[in-house]
Design a protein around this motif. Structure first.
Motif: not given
Ligand SMILES: Nc1ncnc2c1ncn2[C@@H]1O[C@H](COP(=O)(O)OP(=O)(O)OP(=O)(O)O)[C@@H](O)[C@H]1O
Ligand SMILES: [Mg+2]
Lengths: 331, 328
Positions: A66-71, A91-99, A138-140, A261-263
């Motif tokens: 969780r980041f703050g209130g957002m899971t 989709p973007n922001g799905a949480g893939k990179t965080t996972f 890394f994505q970046l 991957e998005h493609d």
């Molecule tokens: N360090 C952070 N602090 C706060 N929120 C974060 C942080 N890292 C990611 N998030 C939030 O977590 C959510 C998931 O982000 P993530 O980068 O995992 O998405 P993603 O699936 O990889 O998207 P994309 O396809 O655009 O790369 C997003 O809503 C993002 O704003």
């Protein structure tokens, strides 16, 4: 730098749709023995979220971040089949990179456990995980700018006695290892079209070339499992094809591949299994063709209730996309 | 003419002065920190002061020279560990803040009357109390020696012996730095400087490497402190922020991440600095008092540092190409 982020992706697809059509991609698919075996094994697995795999290399349970209130991530259960190519889409922001960050020790979860090769690794450091055979990109992109391309590669090689402070003082201890590593590095660079660049600073490479370098560098560690965060982003279509070929070759060498991957075309043509994330949760998993027709997946990507297959070429047409978006807004 | 040659000879003398060697060694340590590993240490004077106290106090307590030498090195290593353990896992800026405050804390602790029995408080430790064992080691016969325009006593504080010893230490340090930075170990340091997460993702224990670099550079700093006080005395107020600032100038002038940069930087810096000060003192004698000349020279060092960073960030020996692209 952030320009090579995902925002670039749709633009790329729309400008050069021809080169990525199904036929050219199909031609690159290596119809190997391993590929058939993996497909066969996974054909017996029921395509439902959290399903057990016959031979999982990675198992995650109850992972939450969780980041703050957002899971950002809330994964009940996921298993990754050994020796298969698994795609993680969403989709973007799905949480893939965080996972990815959680799995590889670059971020700490609020809760959850996961194991790699049967060992609990939830509290293991990123470096130790990499040494145990789970390497990521890394994505970046993280090219080491002021090292040459070859130095980037050599740095990644494991077990170099010269990387120990005392070993470093005595060249004979490590010159042999360096020589072997250099040969290996050049061979991999050759595969990634970077051999000519070996003495250039990595910082002088283009965005796409850095992606390639990062992947090549990861391979230097001899991983059992390689995790790629958008390896195809910013790489030109012709090279994407050969990249897909490389990824399949890795699988055929026995490596496990998990990639974001998005493609959709790339995903459909090389992955053996697809996992779909949306809003932190896994909403579907299964073989590529069936998953892309899955209603939950189409909903996650395009908003509710379109009877479109995500792999459909018509989605590459900006006009069609615009129509779908307009329909979505009207709802 | 006589005046001019006196000024020139004085400046030439700076090229091989013990203090120049001390700055070169301190900059070699800082170069390991910043140039190779990317660690922001803005308290190198703290390491030097630790080394100076360690050496002087050990000698006063009766340790033979080489033991005191080791104590000095150990003091730098200890400080590096103390500062590194809490900060090296955090972002780079934290090390910067902690090193600068630690340097000040050490200086204030040295000045305080609390341990004045050992440190001599604000007035420090007179050179005569700790120089004996070092000077007794000299193999040179007594007398004076003249080489070219430079003439010094063979033995004593400001002597050929002090110079030979100081520059030998610098030479050994350069040799060691050459050996370790051309190795795979050095490559890992440079990788960490570029992007530590990338290096971590490749399975290297980044914390351990950063700690090793911090300790090695800290030991170089503390031994530089030893060299610094060999010809003079231990005075905490001589080893404050200005010292750190000069060491940075020396390193950036020579070129960060270059082998000979710190040595060349130190020689050039003190040659020019002396030329400026003595030249201005002679030339501006009618215009301003000598003290103002010192301030003016200090000011010019600051301007020079800014000019280096802006116009030649790679320093004299650095590779322009390496800085040609944005690192992040
Ligand atoms: N360090 C952070 N602090 C706060 N929120 C974060 C942080 N890292 C990611 N998030 C939030 O977590 C959510 C998931 O982000 P993530 O980068 O995992 O998405 P993603 O699936 O990889 O998207 P994309 O396809 O655009 O790369 C997003 O809503 C993002 O704003
Ligand atoms: Mg992402």
């Amino acid at each position: 730098m952030s320009a090579e982020n995902t925002t670039e992706k749709p633009a790329e697809n729309t400008t050069e749709p021809v080169e990525l059509d199904d036929e050219t991609l199909a031609a690159t698919v290596v119809d190997s023995e391993t590929a058939r075996q993996v497909t066969e094994t996974l054909a017996g697995v029921e395509p439902k979220v959290g399903v057990a795999k016959p031979d999982p290399i990675l198992r995650a349970t109850g992972v939450q971040r969780r980041f703050g209130g957002m899971t950002a991530v809330d994964v009940d259960h996921l298993e990754v089949q050994r020796g298969a190519i698994t795609a993680l889409i969403g989709p973007n922001g799905a949480g893939k990179t965080t996972f990815f960050n959680l799995l590889t020790g670059f971020d700490k979860p609020n809760q959850g456990t996961w194991e790699f090769e049967g060992k609990q690794i939830a509290r293991t450091s990123a470096a130790k995980l990499a040494r145990s055979g789970m390497v990521r990109t890394f994505q970046l992109t993280k090219a080491l700018s002021r090292l040459t391309v070859l130095q980037n590669m050599l740095l990644a090689a494991p077990d170099n006695p010269g990387e120990n402070l005392f070993g470093a003082l005595f060249r004979p201890l490590w010159s042999g290892v360096e020589k072997r590593n250099t040969e290996k590095a050049l061979e991999i660079l050759e595969r990634f079209n970077l051999a000519q660049k070996k003495d250039d600073f990595a910082g002088s490479l283009s965005g796409g070339q850095r992606k390639l370098l990062e992947m090549a560098r990861a391979l230097m560690t001899d991983p059992a499992m390689i995790m790629l965060d958008e390896p195809m982003a910013g790489v030109n279509p012709a090279l994407v094809q050969s990249l897909l070929g490389h990824i399949q070759a890795l699988r055929d060498d026995g490596m496990t591949v998990l990639f974001v991957e998005h493609d959709m075309h790339a995903v459909r043509h090389i992955s053996d299994w697809v996992v779909v994330m949306a809003e932190g949760r896994i909403v579907a998993e299964g073989p590529p063709t069936s998953v892309m027709q899955d209603q939950a997946v189409v909903d996650a990507y395009l908003g509710a209730h379109h009877d479109t297959d995500l792999g459909d070429d018509s989605l590459l047409d900006p006009a069609v996309l615009a129509r779908l978006e307009a329909e979505e807004e009207k709802r | 003419m006589d005046e001019l040659s006196r000024i020139l000879i004085q400046a030439l003398g700076q090229l091989i002065a013990p203090a120049t060697a001390a700055y070169a060694l301190a900059a070699i340590g800082l170069n390991l920190h910043f140039g190779y590993t990317g660690l922001l240490n803005i308290g190198q004077a703290g390491f030097m002061l630790m080394g100076a106290y360690g050496f002087a106090i050990a000698t006063i307590e009766g340790a033979p020279f080489w033991l005191a030498f080791l104590v000095s090195a150990g003091a730098g290593a200890l400080l590096a560990l103390l500062l590194g353990i809490p900060t090296l896992k955090l972002r780079g800026d934290y090390l910067a803040i902690v090193t600068i405050s630690a340097a000040e804390i050490i200086r204030f602790a040295g000045r305080s009357t609390l341990w004045a029995d050992y440190t001599g408080g604000a007035s420090g430790l007179a050179g005569s109390t700790y120089k004996g064992p070092f000077q007794a080691l000299s193999p040179l016969p007594d007398g004076r020696t003249t080489i070219g325009p430079l003439e010094y006593l063979n033995n004593g504080s400001d002597s050929w012996w002090t110079r030979i010893f100081a520059w030998s230490v610098v030479l050994v340090a350069v040799l060691l730095v050459w050996l370790i930075t051309r190795s795979p170990w050095g490559r890992v340091l440079k990788g960490i400087r570029e992007d530590e997460d990338a290096v971590r993702a490749l399975g290297k224990n980044v914390f351990a490497y950063k700690m090793q670099a911090l300790v090695l550079g800290g030991v170089a700093g503390s031994l530089a402190g030893l060299l610094f006080v060999l010809p003079i005395s231990v005075a905490p107020d001589n080893m404050g922020r200005t010292l750190t600032f000069f060491v940075w100038t020396v390193m950036l002038l020579g070129g960060a991440a270059t082998l000979f940069g710190p040595v060349l930087g130190a020689m050039l810096f003190f040659f020019v600095y002396m030329l400026l000060r003595t030249g201005m003192r002679a030339g501006l004698a009618d215009v301003m008092p000598a003290q103002n000349v010192e301030h003016l020279a200090g000011l010019m060092v600051g301007v020079a540092l800014m000019c280096i960073v802006i116009f030649r960030p790679q320093g004299i020996l650095g590779n322009k190409k390496e800085l040609a692209f944005d690192v992040r």
